[in-house]
Write a protein that holds these residues in place. Structure first.
Motif, PDB file in Angstrom:
ATOM      1  N   MET A 133       0.790  -1.032   0.106  1.00  0.00           N
ATOM      2  CA  MET A 133       0.120  -0.117  -0.134  1.00  0.00           C
ATOM      3  C   MET A 133       0.717   1.435  -0.056  1.00  0.00           C
ATOM      4  SD  MET A 133      -3.163  -0.919  -0.202  1.00  0.00           S
ATOM      5  CE  MET A 133      -2.556  -2.261  -1.348  1.00  0.00           C
ATOM      6  N   SER A 134       2.089   1.045  -0.074  1.00  0.00           N
ATOM      7  CA  SER A 134       3.149   2.249   0.151  1.00  0.00           C
ATOM      8  C   SER A 134       3.004   3.210  -1.061  1.00  0.00           C
ATOM      9  CB  SER A 134       4.526   1.852   0.343  1.00  0.00           C
ATOM     10  OG  SER A 134       4.839   1.168  -0.779  1.00  0.00           O
ATOM     11  N   PRO A 135       2.572   2.991  -2.377  1.00  0.00           N
ATOM     12  CA  PRO A 135       2.446   3.920  -3.198  1.00  0.00           C
ATOM     13  C   PRO A 135       1.215   5.024  -2.903  1.00  0.00           C
ATOM     14  CG  PRO A 135       2.655   1.691  -4.284  1.00  0.00           C
ATOM     15  CD  PRO A 135       2.437   1.574  -2.689  1.00  0.00           C
ATOM     16  N   TYR A 136       0.519   4.718  -1.985  1.00  0.00           N
ATOM     17  CA  TYR A 136      -0.491   5.655  -1.765  1.00  0.00           C
ATOM     18  C   TYR A 136      -0.094   6.693  -0.781  1.00  0.00           C
ATOM     19  CZ  TYR A 136      -3.340   2.539  -4.537  1.00  0.00           C
ATOM     20  OH  TYR A 136      -3.592   1.640  -5.411  1.00  0.00           O
ATOM     21  N   LEU A 137       0.976   6.401   0.134  1.00  0.00           N
ATOM     22  CA  LEU A 137       1.462   6.889   1.229  1.00  0.00           C
ATOM     23  C   LEU A 137       1.574   8.447   1.014  1.00  0.00           C
ATOM     24  CD1 LEU A 137       2.181   7.174   4.187  1.00  0.00           C
ATOM     25  CD2 LEU A 137       4.514   6.474   3.516  1.00  0.00           C
ATOM     26  N   PRO A 138       2.153   9.137  -0.401  1.00  0.00           N
ATOM     27  CA  PRO A 138       2.357  10.348  -0.466  1.00  0.00           C
ATOM     28  C   PRO A 138       1.076  11.049  -0.482  1.00  0.00           C
ATOM     29  CG  PRO A 138       3.825   9.069  -1.861  1.00  0.00           C
ATOM     30  CD  PRO A 138       3.044   8.184  -1.261  1.00  0.00           C
ATOM     31  N   MET A 139      -0.084  10.401  -1.102  1.00  0.00           N
ATOM     32  CA  MET A 139      -1.298  11.026  -1.020  1.00  0.00           C
ATOM     33  C   MET A 139      -2.100  11.192   0.150  1.00  0.00           C
ATOM     34  SD  MET A 139      -4.781   9.356  -2.859  1.00  0.00           S
ATOM     35  CE  MET A 139      -3.881   9.099  -4.493  1.00  0.00           C
ATOM     36  N   ILE A 140      -1.788  10.242   1.003  1.00  0.00           N
ATOM     37  CA  ILE A 140      -2.335  10.210   2.355  1.00  0.00           C
ATOM     38  C   ILE A 140      -1.645  11.364   3.231  1.00  0.00           C
ATOM     39  CG2 ILE A 140      -2.246   9.202   4.590  1.00  0.00           C
ATOM     40  CD1 ILE A 140      -2.402   6.485   3.078  1.00  0.00           C
ATOM     41  N   ARG A 141      -0.494  11.735   2.959  1.00  0.00           N
ATOM     42  CA  ARG A 141       0.369  12.576   3.660  1.00  0.00           C
ATOM     43  C   ARG A 141      -0.087  14.012   3.266  1.00  0.00           C
ATOM     44  NH1 ARG A 141       1.900  11.253   8.616  1.00  0.00           N
ATOM     45  NH2 ARG A 141       3.771   9.708   8.573  1.00  0.00           N
ATOM     46  N   ALA A 142      -0.209  14.072   1.849  1.00  0.00           N
ATOM     47  CA  ALA A 142      -0.523  15.502   1.500  1.00  0.00           C
ATOM     48  C   ALA A 142      -2.006  15.846   1.304  1.00  0.00           C
ATOM     49  CB  ALA A 142      -0.034  15.370  -0.035  1.00  0.00           C
ATOM     50  N   ALA A 143      -2.882  15.015   2.028  1.00  0.00           N
ATOM     51  CA  ALA A 143      -4.342  15.037   1.960  1.00  0.00           C
ATOM     52  C   ALA A 143      -4.725  16.470   2.904  1.00  0.00           C
ATOM     53  CB  ALA A 143      -5.148  14.054   2.539  1.00  0.00           C
ATOM     54  N   ARG A 144      -5.611  17.236   2.299  1.00  0.00           N
ATOM     55  CA  ARG A 144      -6.014  18.320   3.052  1.00  0.00           C
ATOM     56  C   ARG A 144      -6.256  18.071   4.535  1.00  0.00           C
ATOM     57  NH1 ARG A 144     -10.822  20.968   3.794  1.00  0.00           N
ATOM     58  NH2 ARG A 144     -11.692  19.436   2.375  1.00  0.00           N
ATOM     59  N   GLN A 145      -6.990  17.028   4.910  1.00  0.00           N
ATOM     60  CA  GLN A 145      -7.469  16.555   6.090  1.00  0.00           C
ATOM     61  C   GLN A 145      -6.405  15.319   6.555  1.00  0.00           C
ATOM     62  OE1 GLN A 145     -11.621  16.934   7.612  1.00  0.00           O
ATOM     63  NE2 GLN A 145     -12.006  16.433   5.346  1.00  0.00           N
ATOM     64  N   ARG A 146      -5.216  15.854   6.852  1.00  0.00           N
ATOM     65  CA  ARG A 146      -4.235  14.787   7.059  1.00  0.00           C
ATOM     66  C   ARG A 146      -4.477  14.095   8.102  1.00  0.00           C
ATOM     67  NH1 ARG A 146       2.305  15.871   7.083  1.00  0.00           N
ATOM     68  NH2 ARG A 146       3.166  13.948   8.029  1.00  0.00           N
ATOM     69  N   PRO A 147      -4.457  12.796   8.216  1.00  0.00           N
ATOM     70  CA  PRO A 147      -4.587  11.972   9.624  1.00  0.00           C
ATOM     71  C   PRO A 147      -3.519  12.123  10.448  1.00  0.00           C
ATOM     72  CG  PRO A 147      -3.882  10.550   7.614  1.00  0.00           C
ATOM     73  CD  PRO A 147      -4.070  11.803   7.171  1.00  0.00           C
ATOM     74  N   ARG A 148      -3.710  12.261  11.835  1.00  0.00           N
ATOM     75  CA  ARG A 148      -2.699  12.461  12.816  1.00  0.00           C
ATOM     76  C   ARG A 148      -1.501  11.342  12.681  1.00  0.00           C
ATOM     77  NH1 ARG A 148      -4.975  13.260  18.641  1.00  0.00           N
ATOM     78  NH2 ARG A 148      -2.873  13.632  19.027  1.00  0.00           N
ATOM     79  N   TYR A 149      -1.920  10.140  12.557  1.00  0.00           N
ATOM     80  CA  TYR A 149      -0.936   8.961  12.445  1.00  0.00           C
ATOM     81  C   TYR A 149      -0.945   8.058  11.225  1.00  0.00           C
ATOM     82  CZ  TYR A 149      -0.648  10.466  17.503  1.00  0.00           C
ATOM     83  OH  TYR A 149      -0.912  11.235  18.625  1.00  0.00           O
ATOM     84  N   VAL A 150      -0.028   7.612  10.859  1.00  0.00           N
ATOM     85  CA  VAL A 150       0.053   6.573   9.754  1.00  0.00           C
ATOM     86  C   VAL A 150       0.612   5.316  10.314  1.00  0.00           C
ATOM     87  CG1 VAL A 150       0.810   5.866   7.459  1.00  0.00           C
ATOM     88  CG2 VAL A 150      -0.013   8.127   8.065  1.00  0.00           C
ATOM     89  N   VAL A 151       0.053   4.139  10.347  1.00  0.00           N
ATOM     90  CA  VAL A 151       0.625   2.925  10.966  1.00  0.00           C
ATOM     91  C   VAL A 151       0.624   1.992   9.723  1.00  0.00           C
ATOM     92  CG1 VAL A 151       0.139   0.998  12.467  1.00  0.00           C
ATOM     93  CG2 VAL A 151      -0.801   3.089  13.129  1.00  0.00           C
ATOM     94  N   LEU A 152       2.062   1.202   9.721  1.00  0.00           N
ATOM     95  CA  LEU A 152       2.223   0.373   8.674  1.00  0.00           C
ATOM     96  C   LEU A 152       2.422  -1.187   9.348  1.00  0.00           C
ATOM     97  CD1 LEU A 152       2.855  -0.551   5.907  1.00  0.00           C
ATOM     98  CD2 LEU A 152       5.098   0.388   6.285  1.00  0.00           C
TER      99      LEU A 152
END
Length: 267
Positions: A133-152
């Motif tokens: 799922m790592s290819p989607y990480l930049p999108m998650i980090r750049a989201a306007r409502q960025r989540p507080r934490y990303v767990v892998l």
């Protein structure tokens, strides 16, 4: 044993103090959901995947939604997976920065669904199931409502698996292809260790591997495997095992079309 798929040859299995053999097997099995190590989703809609837990209610939409909510799945989005290992993905994997093993899980439909989800709802935590799922990480980090934490949640150290394929592939072309994938995966693993807030691994050894690479990474062990040290000491007579049980015996149940299982059995 709990579901009475077979009965113990000696002794008892008790539920609330009652021997399981006193329960009606059909009624007993209705109380259990069984998840084996080699689990799989059926090729069915999400609702029917939930419904097969109680096939008598498989068409009861209200019951299925209630079960999903009880399990914490208050919102489910399903995206069809594209074909794996197409010629285009293999070429992109050979020439680009991302190996085909990860490109198999990357699609425009998934990116669009994820983007919409992150734009319309705010999440405290996003958990990525596997490096795939790592290819989607930049999108998650750049989201306007960025989540507080990303767990892998690391299912494996994929570069290690690729290195074994690079050594033992059936053809020289396969081995060369996987040798390149090893470098690609190690680079991606390093980037993920830097940018995810928490990493879940299944053994202390994997944690040590990651911390040697990135000492500042936050890595937590959630064991789900076999305690090999237990069996090693058992072979030497440890843990109070009787002489009759001190044998090098191991029963393995798993799918033999999965490379990690093949490696384990061969080892």
């Amino acid at each position: 044993l709990l579901g009475r798929l077979y009965d113990p040859p000696e002794g008892q299995v008790l539920i609330d103090g009652v021997d399981v053999r006193e329960y009606d097997p059909a009624e007993l099995r209705k109380q259990f959901g069984m998840m084996f190590q080699d689990y799989a989703m059926y090729q069915l809609p999400v609702s029917e995947n939930i419904g097969v837990g109680n096939v008598s209610l498989v068409e009861d939409r209200e019951a299925i939604e209630s079960a999903a909510n009880s399990g914490g799945a208050t919102r489910i989005r399903s995206v069809s997976k594209e074909r794996s290992y197409t010629l285009g993905k293999l070429i992109r994997g050979a020439l680009g920065k991302t190996p085909a093993t990860l490109l198999n899980f990357q699609s425009a439909a998934m990116a669009a669904a994820l983007s919409e989800e992150l734009e319309t709802r705010r999440y405290d935590i996003v958990q990525l199931e596997g490096i795939e799922m790592s290819p989607y990480l930049p999108m998650i980090r750049a989201a306007r409502q960025r989540p507080r934490y990303v767990v892998l949640d690391w299912h494996n150290i994929e570069s290690e698996l690729a290195s074994r394929h690079a050594l033992h592939g059936k053809t020289i072309l396969h081995r060369l292809y996987m040798r390149r994938a090893v470098g690609q995966l190690r680079r991606i693993e390093g980037e993920l260790l830097d940018c995810c807030d928490l990493h879940l691994v299944t053994s202390a050894r994997e944690r040590e591997v990651f911390l040697r690479r990135k000492p500042a990474a936050n890595v937590l062990v959630l064991e789900n495997g076999v305690d090999s040290a237990y069996f090693a000491s058992a072979a030497e007579g440890g843990h109070g095992l009787s002489r009759a049980r001190r044998h090098d015996r191991l029963l393995f149940v798993g799918s033999m079309d999965y490379s990690a299982n093949i490696d384990g059995v061969t080892y």
